[in-house]
Write an enzyme that holds these catalytic residues in place. Structure first.
Site, PDB file in Angstrom:
ATOM      1  N   GLU A  67      16.663  49.354  18.596  1.00  0.00           N
ATOM      2  CA  GLU A  67      15.975  49.279  19.871  1.00  0.00           C
ATOM      3  C   GLU A  67      14.626  49.883  19.715  1.00  0.00           C
ATOM      4  OE1 GLU A  67      16.580  47.170  22.268  1.00  0.00           O
ATOM      5  OE2 GLU A  67      18.072  45.872  21.241  1.00  0.00           O
ATOM      6  N   SER A 351      60.838  27.821  66.184  1.00  0.00           N
ATOM      7  CA  SER A 351      61.543  27.652  66.567  1.00  0.00           C
ATOM      8  C   SER A 351      61.671  29.463  66.581  1.00  0.00           C
ATOM      9  CB  SER A 351      62.757  27.200  66.537  1.00  0.00           C
ATOM     10  OG  SER A 351      62.478  25.965  67.400  1.00  0.00           O
TER      11      SER A 351
END
Length: 368
Positions: A67, A351
């Site tokens: 690089e 319920s």
């Protein structure tokens, strides 16, 4: 011209900010025993390293050789490299860039919002920050920061995440062949991802090995031996992450995750930061009770028609801690949590609620 450059660089971000080089890190969620892993939440695969001693020398040398061969000589901007690139490009050769490792680091971090800007102004801003960075950090520190942030494809950012993803080893234990393969990927992270284009990745690996040989960092024997290794045989791919990053008890874990996303401020988690803040989250889930709850719901389903389902939540009444939660039969088929009404189904307590109303009435002294 100097006035223009001064104007372009007048509002550069600070390199001394503690947020300048923060890396997104995954958050992990555990059960109440603090050891059972429930999930890993992340946007990207990252595992930043603290020291260059944790990276294979092959990676360090190969990255510089490939690089930025004059990395240890320039002061952030490589003027001879720029001149060479211009001449090669004008001469019709293979297109070359001239960004140094330091410039690439700047572009990927503090100037990431400008990374796609190809203007001359952005290049000047990048160069100025690169020069400033070289005054603040050592070369080895800059190289490590670069290796912790660069894109290695397949959602991996940083050399450790890449090493684990492609070879299931630490960055320190990469062989020469493996290191060279990873060093080559950032040139084109999508195209050179070995999962997607094995042949191209191997060709690029061999280019990296050629450059390491030219730089004198490996011998001819090392070079030839590494190039002779078929990349397909070298790879040891890590298993894919589970859906949504959840490993266990999906209905509970997704419920806890959603609470953090919706009410993160109550847990000191800023908006959206769950996936990059590196949090460790301990929930109240009891794995032993969860397994009992799963078994109880499975037994109940066996007694019912196939189109019916069962759910269960175990809560400590005095604290509200959820110890177990079964939200349905199969999270993979339906992510609706019928224990909480999640998924937009709007399940009613029915319920069941009468028991709580009656209990509260009796505690208040009302005659049954």
């Amino acid at each position: 011209m100097l006035h223009v450059i001064d104007d372009w660089t007048s509002d550069l971000p600070s390199l001394s900010s503690t947020d300048a080089f923060n890396y997104a890190q995954e958050s992990t969620m555990y059960a109440g025993d603090q050891s059972t892993l429930l999930a890993e939440f992340q946007l990207e695969k990252r595992d930043p390293l603290a020291s260059s001693d944790q990276v294979s020398p092959y990676v360090l040398k190969g990255t510089v050789d490939t690089e930025d061969v004059r990395f240890y000589e320039h002061t952030g901007v490589d003027l001879p490299g720029i001149a060479r690139a211009v001449l090669v490009n004008l001469g019709g050769g293979a297109l070359e860039g001239a960004s140094t490792i330091t410039q690439q680091l700047v572009r990927n971090t503090v100037l990431s919002e400008e990374a796609n800007d190809i203007s001359f102004e952005r290049k000047i801003r990048e160069a100025q920050l690169a020069v400033d960075m070289e005054k603040m950090y050592s070369k080895d520190e800059i190289l490590l920061m670069y290796l912790n942030t660069i894109n290695y494809g397949d959602g991996c950012y940083g050399i450790e995440a890449a090493a684990q993803n492609y070879f299931q080893v630490s960055a320190l234990d990469l062989t020469l062949s493996q290191a060279a393969a990873l060093v080559g990927i950032p040139q084109s992270p999508t195209y050179l991802n070995p999962k997607e284009n094995l042949e191209a990745c191997q060709e690029r690996r061999n280019v990296v090995l050629d450059r390491m040989l030219t730089a004198g960092d490996i011998t001819q024997e090392e070079h030839d031996a590494a190039q002779a290794v078929p990349l397909e045989e070298d790879l040891k791919l890590a298993p894919d992450m589970p859906d949504q990053g959840i490993y266990a008890y999906h209905h509970f874990t997704s419920y806890a995750r959603n609470l953090l996303l919706e009410h993160g401020e109550d847990f000191n988690i800023s908006d959206g930061n769950l996936f990059e803040g590196g949090y460790t989250i301990y929930t109240t889930l009891d794995p032993a009770l969860q397994e009992m709850a799963e078994a109880a719901c499975a037994a109940q389903r066996d007694r019912m028609d196939d189109d019916l389902d069962a759910s269960l939540v175990a809560v400590v009444p005095s604290t509200g801690e959820v110890k177990a939660m079964v939200g349905g039969k199969d999270f993979g088929i339906s992510q609706v949590n019928i224990a909480t009404g999640g998924g937009g189904m709007g399940r009613q307590a029915g319920s069941t609620f009468k028991t709580f109303a009656l209990t509260a009435a009796i505690e208040s002294g009302i005659n049954p």
